[in-house]
Design a protein around this motif. Sequence first.
Motif, PDB file in Angstrom:
ATOM      1  N   UNK A   1       0.807  -1.232   0.000  1.00 40.81           N
ATOM      2  CA  UNK A   1       0.000   0.000   0.000  1.00 40.81           C
ATOM      3  C   UNK A   1       0.829   1.266   0.000  1.00 40.81           C
ATOM      4  N   UNK A   2       1.837   1.334  -0.853  1.00 44.58           N
ATOM      5  CA  UNK A   2       2.494   2.627  -0.956  1.00 44.58           C
ATOM      6  C   UNK A   2       2.168   3.245  -2.308  1.00 44.58           C
ATOM      7  N   UNK A   3       1.834   4.535  -2.262  1.00 44.22           N
ATOM      8  CA  UNK A   3       1.428   5.233  -3.463  1.00 44.22           C
ATOM      9  C   UNK A   3       2.265   6.491  -3.616  1.00 44.22           C
ATOM     10  N   UNK A   4       2.071   7.193  -4.715  1.00 46.41           N
ATOM     11  CA  UNK A   4       2.815   8.426  -4.928  1.00 46.41           C
ATOM     12  C   UNK A   4       1.829   9.557  -5.185  1.00 46.41           C
ATOM     13  N   UNK A   5       2.353  10.794  -5.254  1.00 43.93           N
ATOM     14  CA  UNK A   5       1.470  11.934  -5.500  1.00 43.93           C
ATOM     15  C   UNK A   5       0.775  11.795  -6.851  1.00 43.93           C
TER      16      UNK A   5
ATOM     17  N   UNK B   1       9.116  10.466 -10.587  1.00 43.06           N
ATOM     18  CA  UNK B   1       9.182   9.620  -9.387  1.00 43.06           C
ATOM     19  C   UNK B   1      10.527   8.898  -9.359  1.00 43.06           C
ATOM     20  N   UNK B   2      10.889   8.323 -10.508  1.00 44.66           N
ATOM     21  CA  UNK B   2      12.117   7.525 -10.529  1.00 44.66           C
ATOM     22  C   UNK B   2      13.364   8.388 -10.419  1.00 44.66           C
ATOM     23  N   UNK B   3      13.334   9.579 -11.042  1.00 43.80           N
ATOM     24  CA  UNK B   3      14.483  10.486 -10.885  1.00 43.80           C
ATOM     25  C   UNK B   3      14.652  10.869  -9.423  1.00 43.80           C
ATOM     26  N   UNK B   4      13.509  11.136  -8.754  1.00 45.30           N
ATOM     27  CA  UNK B   4      13.576  11.522  -7.341  1.00 45.30           C
ATOM     28  C   UNK B   4      14.214  10.408  -6.512  1.00 45.30           C
ATOM     29  N   UNK B   5      13.742   9.177  -6.698  1.00 45.81           N
ATOM     30  CA  UNK B   5      14.301   8.088  -5.893  1.00 45.81           C
ATOM     31  C   UNK B   5      15.726   7.748  -6.322  1.00 45.81           C
ATOM     32  N   UNK B   6      16.009   7.874  -7.617  1.00 48.22           N
ATOM     33  CA  UNK B   6      17.386   7.615  -8.075  1.00 48.22           C
ATOM     34  C   UNK B   6      18.357   8.564  -7.381  1.00 48.22           C
TER      35      UNK B   6
ATOM     36  N   UNK C   1       7.506  -1.224  -8.106  1.00 50.26           N
ATOM     37  CA  UNK C   1       8.615  -2.176  -8.248  1.00 50.26           C
ATOM     38  C   UNK C   1       9.846  -1.447  -8.781  1.00 50.26           C
ATOM     39  N   UNK C   2       9.624  -0.577  -9.760  1.00 49.02           N
ATOM     40  CA  UNK C   2      10.749   0.179 -10.331  1.00 49.02           C
ATOM     41  C   UNK C   2      11.459   0.982  -9.250  1.00 49.02           C
ATOM     42  N   UNK C   3      10.686   1.586  -8.345  1.00 44.52           N
ATOM     43  CA  UNK C   3      11.281   2.373  -7.258  1.00 44.52           C
ATOM     44  C   UNK C   3      12.125   1.464  -6.356  1.00 44.52           C
TER      45      UNK C   3
END
Lengths: 247, 310
Positions: free
Chosen positions: B84-88, B96-101, B140-142
């Motif tokens: 149950x994790x979601x994003x804005x 999203x991926x740039x932020x986590x990268x 999953x990508x995150x």
Amino acid sequence: MSALGTLTNTQFKVFLREPIAVFFGLVFPVLVLVVIGTVFPGASEPNAELGGRSLVDIYAPISIILGLATVAMIFLPSVLGGERERGVLRRFSTTPVHPRILVTVHLLVQFVVVAIGMVAAVLVSILVFDLSFPESAAWFVISFVLGSASLLSVGLLIGALVPTASSGQGIGMFLYFPLLFFAGVYIPLEVMPQGVRTVSGFTPSGAAVQALSDSWAGAVPEVSSLVVMAVYAVVAGSLAVRLFRWD
Amino acid sequence: MPVIEVGGLTKSYDDETVVDDVSFSVEEGEIFAILGPNGAGKTTTVESIAGLRTPDSGRVAVFGFDPIVDRDEVRSLLGIQLQESRFQDRVTVSEILEAFASLYPDPLDIVILLKRLGLDDKADTQYRRLSGGQQQRVSIAVALVGQPRAVILDELTTGLDPQARREAWGLVEELRDSGVTVLLVTHFMEEAERLADRLALIDRGHLVALDTPQGLIDSVGLEQRIRFTTSDPVEDDWLARLPEVTSVARSNGEIVITGSDKMLFSIVSLLDRHEIVPIRFQVEQTTLDDAFVAITGRRLDSTEDAEVTS
């Protein structure tokens, strides 16, 4: 780019994609000033009933605080509640970086937004209504920074605790309307009874309007206004840091 | 050295022990499933591994590191897909991926990662406009963007439609094949049976079995069941006399035989000797679900399963 830079950049773009946030945070305050200045006859003329100041003189700093309070009381708690609700804060806890970076980013973005709103209000006042450039410019900036720090800290404290976006917004609203009242949004402080004006001076929004008005007119802000803002910033800010719920 | 080692893990909330003395280890390169009904203590177990919970007692090691003490080492080696994790809503997939990268020292190339997850044409799409399956793939990508050597996937396919679920399964197998160790948490039998190299069965906070899926099925020694009809009548007695067969019954015109898993050949040869042709011959495999019932005496919460098998 660093994590802080990347996240701030992204969150700023995300803010700009929210039409409601852009309208109420950036457009509405300036719009209020323009409407008041153009609809009321003689709004730019000095008025004896208002202590010799014009309606526009009075509403220019109020419109800045209107934008600031909207961002700090409505958007910031709702954004932080939303990050908690969606599990984004927890998700950040699973990375090598602490989720406090995300909170810092939201504070930064919201501050940039209110700063843009402030500059817009000042520009409109000067260009449309012939107001002077804030005469004690340094004190004006200090007052604005302290006012932002105090209101954003209160918003941060709400955002530190609320479980969801909607509860953040709800609790924020509860404080928002009284804060607007004490800032003189509905009735200018100049025509309020002395008792109300005294109370207003102890609220972050009232103190901020007072300090901005004084420095705009070329005076040094009252020490009490600056102290009130600083106390809110330090107390609410440190409580928020201590109580912040990361999941 | 095992990738993840859990020894005597115990955790209570408000006097209720949700994880009670659980021990297992996950070896490099395998898909290890933690299987159990909702509320069995699976999530608390993996959150302890991820360092999000502090165990009351017991030992957890990830690549030899303690998740609480060596927080940074564990977080850079372990990717975690939380339940149950979601994003804005208005943030795009690539943002999203740039932020986590940006949070990892040596992240994967985002373009390649998105391509691998079939999200390359969604890179500029806002999160709210993605389907449930696509949102799950973003999650999953995150978990993968930091180039982890192991990933925890918690309830990966809950809420996905059958097709998206199958796609997610394919993805997990690809991950394992690329050398990433996978710890999969699920309450969904078919998922564990299909994907897991080994699994830990958890029920009410206790580890009740630790085996390969087939080993677990074999260990409970359940009998096989075969159903068929025939071209010509068969005496029940002929079948009942076969040593491998334990019972013969008739149901809706079908013959239903239970017995050991070696009875198939004897039944077919018997029919062949009498020149009888079996029709609609069905061998019912014992499933993990059956094994779970045999071990715990209860069925898993199966609302999700029904949705997929229907």
